[in-house]
Design an enzyme around this catalytic site. Structure first.
Site, PDB file in Angstrom:
ATOM      1  N   LYS A 283      51.290  26.949 -17.054  1.00 12.39           N
ATOM      2  CA  LYS A 283      51.590  28.306 -17.524  1.00 12.39           C
ATOM      3  C   LYS A 283      51.408  28.333 -19.040  1.00 12.39           C
ATOM      4  CE  LYS A 283      54.829  31.957 -16.324  1.00 12.39           C
ATOM      5  NZ  LYS A 283      55.868  32.383 -15.393  1.00 12.39           N
ATOM      6  N   GLU A 378      65.609  37.451  -2.352  1.00  7.91           N
ATOM      7  CA  GLU A 378      66.667  38.455  -2.483  1.00  7.91           C
ATOM      8  C   GLU A 378      67.512  38.556  -1.222  1.00  7.91           C
ATOM      9  OE1 GLU A 378      63.510  38.911  -3.499  1.00  7.91           O
ATOM     10  OE2 GLU A 378      63.765  39.208  -5.656  1.00  7.91           O
ATOM     11  N   ARG A 406      64.584  44.847  -1.070  1.00 11.91           N
ATOM     12  CA  ARG A 406      64.190  43.809  -0.114  1.00 11.91           C
ATOM     13  C   ARG A 406      65.348  43.367   0.764  1.00 11.91           C
ATOM     14  NH1 ARG A 406      59.644  39.795  -1.931  1.00 11.91           N
ATOM     15  NH2 ARG A 406      58.030  41.402  -1.832  1.00 11.91           N
TER      16      ARG A 406
HETATM   17  C1  TPP Z   1      60.545  40.317  -5.083  1.00  9.39           C
HETATM   18  C2  TPP Z   1      60.484  39.943  -6.527  1.00  9.39           C
HETATM   19  N1  TPP Z   1      61.523  39.315  -7.096  1.00  9.39           N
HETATM   20  C3  TPP Z   1      61.474  38.973  -8.396  1.00  9.39           C
HETATM   21  C4  TPP Z   1      60.378  39.256  -9.148  1.00  9.39           C
HETATM   22  C5  TPP Z   1      60.364  38.946 -10.628  1.00  9.39           C
HETATM   23  N2  TPP Z   1      59.334  37.966 -10.947  1.00  9.39           N
HETATM   24  C6  TPP Z   1      58.167  38.304 -11.505  1.00  9.39           C
HETATM   25  S1  TPP Z   1      57.175  37.019 -11.763  1.00  9.39           S
HETATM   26  C7  TPP Z   1      58.300  35.951 -11.138  1.00  9.39           C
HETATM   27  C8  TPP Z   1      57.984  34.495 -11.082  1.00  9.39           C
HETATM   28  C9  TPP Z   1      56.787  34.247 -10.260  1.00  9.39           C
HETATM   29  O1  TPP Z   1      56.516  32.878 -10.244  1.00  9.39           O
HETATM   30  P1  TPP Z   1      55.170  32.357  -9.639  1.00  9.39           P
HETATM   31  O2  TPP Z   1      54.913  33.052  -8.345  1.00  9.39           O
HETATM   32  O3  TPP Z   1      55.230  30.896  -9.589  1.00  9.39           O
HETATM   33  O4  TPP Z   1      54.090  32.855 -10.654  1.00  9.39           O
HETATM   34  P2  TPP Z   1      53.785  32.311 -12.139  1.00  9.39           P
HETATM   35  O5  TPP Z   1      54.425  33.281 -13.075  1.00  9.39           O
HETATM   36  O6  TPP Z   1      54.345  30.959 -12.269  1.00  9.39           O
HETATM   37  O7  TPP Z   1      52.316  32.333 -12.207  1.00  9.39           O
HETATM   38  C10 TPP Z   1      59.458  36.615 -10.751  1.00  9.39           C
HETATM   39  C11 TPP Z   1      60.669  35.977 -10.208  1.00  9.39           C
HETATM   40  C12 TPP Z   1      59.316  39.926  -8.521  1.00  9.39           C
HETATM   41  N3  TPP Z   1      58.224  40.273  -9.196  1.00  9.39           N
HETATM   42  N4  TPP Z   1      59.386  40.243  -7.219  1.00  9.39           N
END
Ligand code: TPP
Length: 643
Positions: A283, A378, A406
């Site tokens: 990242k 969630e 959700r």
């Molecule tokens: C249902 C839901 N819960 C929480 C979030 C908030 N959120 C946005 S990005 C993220 C992390 C995502 O991690 P990953 O899938 O590993 O992607 P990366 O940012 O590491 O590329 C979260 C928790 C969301 N977008 N959707």
């Protein structure tokens, strides 16, 4: 490469077809240009940074290897899609991202044919891509469907439901697991450990292959390595989990190594059935501060990167009078949590992967054994909270309004039916600049119809604190819903007592018109109330409502105006109308002000309010308009034009 060179480099590659004309050896230079464009653009407008920087090579390799848009790439969450937007005809619009009438913050179907699925919430990509793959089968159209999901996104039940279905359906589906070991915070859970073990076992295998000869000359070390190898084999074989689910596993591969990516995607294209490609990325790749602090650089505000700004000599910095610090409601929640944990040993706090956003970092530091980050889950966050409550603990589930959507069944079935004392701290209620995917516009409507819930809407940070305390004392499920915004800069009365349940607070006594406000919209109501000489009430509770006060106001006023930052449909205003109808008070006119029955696109909050006529002037005008239609308008209303 500077900004100008970067834009020049990309101008000729406006779409993936043009990209595919290029020699693959040119791709690293394009990757560099994409990073430079993202950094310099976000320095002007802000936005999601780290995930996009980490997915540059992956995006290039996907568009280079697959025939997009005929082949479908589905991005999970969508915050990593900036490189994708750049490569799909939107380079010149990148600087408008997240602004009104500009590019959406995430892929959006109405924006581009390359955006195959609208996102914002995580863990939808595998299910959506599976649907596309099965549709292609029905339509007898040969095409690839590729879901790109992060290791964070993979922690959600939805992702596994889709894997389970795909493995069973033997669908032609490619899942790219973009594993950077990060969610917004560090990724958590047994699955994350499993991914790490796959990577380390693969690394071990490579070291072993290269180093065997050397190791053989040092027998004790080799013996140790041999034993470690059998131990590793016992605990992890790359991809076993996915293979058991019916996927062919490929990887792990270096997600910044373009030749490896291209080779893998070329191979995978020729295979049928469900495929999982495990890609390891970093990242924030290519921008040292983001590599070092991926949490801090997940999203950035404009001006985060001062490369272009002339340094200001320290002596020339103007001395500003310190402004009173206005805490955000989230920060107030975070402080309350830490404070209250010292008073209530049964308190535990649960977050579905939003530790930073929900301001729980300090709590997690001070009370690590009482802090649970359950991953992007969630539904589980709510149900595990219910389990805690069954055993006499006092769980606090911190959750964004939009993500609580959700967990609706869990809220009803696991918490409310059993009347369990779970406190929900519902953040980001109402509009947020990211637009429809992240706005919390519906919670009052979907919460207030559930029996047993206590629902509170603080109008300032002090009330927020008091309501959290009230919810903690309540012997059933309680919700406090508050916005993303800052409070008023008030000093918080930390030792405040719980509020009397269902009691509203009359903030201004006026005539003929009563403004009944839920939440911080109260402050617009107060300003409008001055101009109209109206009664203004901080309703505080959506459930139970202050019925006695509502009835009294209906009898003594000609117009009741309800104000809330929630959809009008089924919201708190509707609840007031129900009370009046049930009590046969038909003579009083009503006006419900709240969010409309359409989705409000991204932009600044001020623009969003204006677009749905919830800014102060529009509120005033809408009330005036309503007044002009009242039967008694001949009496005329005194409007204070000085205010
Ligand atoms: C249902 C839901 N819960 C929480 C979030 C908030 N959120 C946005 S990005 C993220 C992390 C995502 O991690 P990953 O899938 O590993 O992607 P990366 O940012 O590491 O590329 C979260 C928790 C969301 N977008 N959707």
């Amino acid at each position: 490469m500077d900004k100008q060179q970067a834009f020049q480099c990309l101008e000729d590659i406006q779409n993936p077809a043009a990209l595919r004309q290029l020699d693959a050896r040119k791709l690293p230079e394009i990757a560099e240009a994409i990073r430079e464009v993202i950094l310099s653009t976000l320095n002007h407008v802000g936005g999601h940074l780290g995930a996009g920087l980490g997915a540059v090579e992956l995006t290039l390799a996907l568009h280079y290897s697959f025939n997009t848009p005929h082949d479908r790439i589905v991005w999970d969450v969508g915050h990593q899609a900036y490189p994708h937007k750049i490569l799909t005809e939107r380079l010149d619009k990148l600087a408008t991202i997240r602004q009104r009438d500009g590019l959406a913050p995430f892929p959006a179907r109405e924006e581009s044919i390359y955006d195959t699925f609208g996102v914002g919430h995580s863990s939808t990509s595998i299910g959506a891509a599976l649907g596309m793959s099965l549709a292609a089968q029905h339509q007898e159209t040969p095409r690839h469907a590729i879901a790109v999901i992060g290791d964070g996104g993979m922690t959600a039940g939805m992702a596994f439901e889709a894997l389970n279905h795909a493995g069973h359906a033997r669908a032609n589906l490619i899942v790219v697991l973009n594993d950077n070991n990060m969610s917004i915070s560090g990724n958590v859970g047994a699955l994350s450990n499993y991914f790490a073990r796959i990577v380390s076992s693969k690394m071990y295998a490579q070291v072993k292959a290269g180093g065997k000869k050397i190791l053989e000359r040092i027998p004790p070390v080799w013996e140790f390595a041999r034993r470690t190898e059998s131990h590793l084999r016992g605990i992890v074989l790359p991809g076993t989990l996915f293979e058991e689910l019916g996927f062919n596993y490929l990887g792990p591969i270096d997600g910044h190594d373009l030749p490896s990516l291209l080779k893998t995607f070329d191979t995978v294209k020729s295979l049928s059935g469900p495929q999982l490609v495990h890609v390891i990325t970093q990242k924030g790749k290519g921008f040292a501060p983001a590599e070092k602090d991926p949490i801090g650089y997940h999203a950035v505000s404009k001006g985060f990167y001062h490369k272009e700004a002339a340094p200001t000599p320290a002596s020339a910095t103007p001395v500003k009078a310190a402004e009173p610090k206005k805490l955000s409601y989230s920060a107030v929640f975070g402080q309350w949590l830490t404070y209250y944990a010292t008073q209530e040993p049964r308190l535990v706090a649960i977050t579905p992967a939003m530790c930073e956003g929900s301001a729980m970092v300090e709590f997690a530091k001070q009370f690590p054994e009482r802090f649970y980050d359950v991953g992007i889950a969630e539904q589980h966050a709510v149900t595990v909270g219910a389990g805690f409550a069954c055993e006499g603990m006092r769980p606090v589930v911190a959750i964004y309004s939009t993500f609580l959507q959700r967990a609706y069944d869990q809220l009803v079935h696991d918490v409310a039916i059993q009347n369990l004392p779970v406190l929900f701290a519902i953040d980001r209620a109402g509009l947020v600049p990211d637009g429809p995917t992240h706005s919390g516009n519906f919670d009052l409507s979907f919460l207030r119809c559930i029996p047993n819930l206590l629902i509170m809407t603080p109008s300032d940070e002090n009330e927020c604190w008091q309501m959290l305390t009230t919810g903690m004392h309540y012997q059933g499920p309680a919700c406090v819903r508050y916005p993303r915004e800052n409070g008023l800069g008030l000093t918080i009365q930390k030792d405040s007592q719980p509020l009397p349940l269902g009691k509203a607070l009359v903030r201004r006594k006026g005539q003929r018109v009563a403004l009944l406000a839920f939440g911080p919209i109260l402050h617009k109501a107060l300003a409008v109330g001055e101009r109209l000489d109206a009664t203004v009430v901080d309703m505080r509770f959506v459930k139970p409502l202050d019925e006695a006060l509502i009835l009294e106001l209906a009898k003594t006023h000609e117009l009741i105006v309800t104000l809330e930052e929630n959809v009008v449909a089924g919201g708190a205003g509707s609840a007031i109308n129900e009370v009046l109808q049930a009590n046969h008070l038909h003579q009083v006119a009503m006006l419900h002000l709240g969010l409309p029955d359409y989705f409000i696109q991204h932009g600044s909050l001020a623009e969003m309010y204006q677009s749905c006529q919830l800014d102060q002037d529009s509120i005033f005008n809408r009330i005036q308009e309503k007044i002009s239609h009242l039967p008694c308008k001949a009496h005329g209303f005194q409007v204070n034009s000085q205010v």
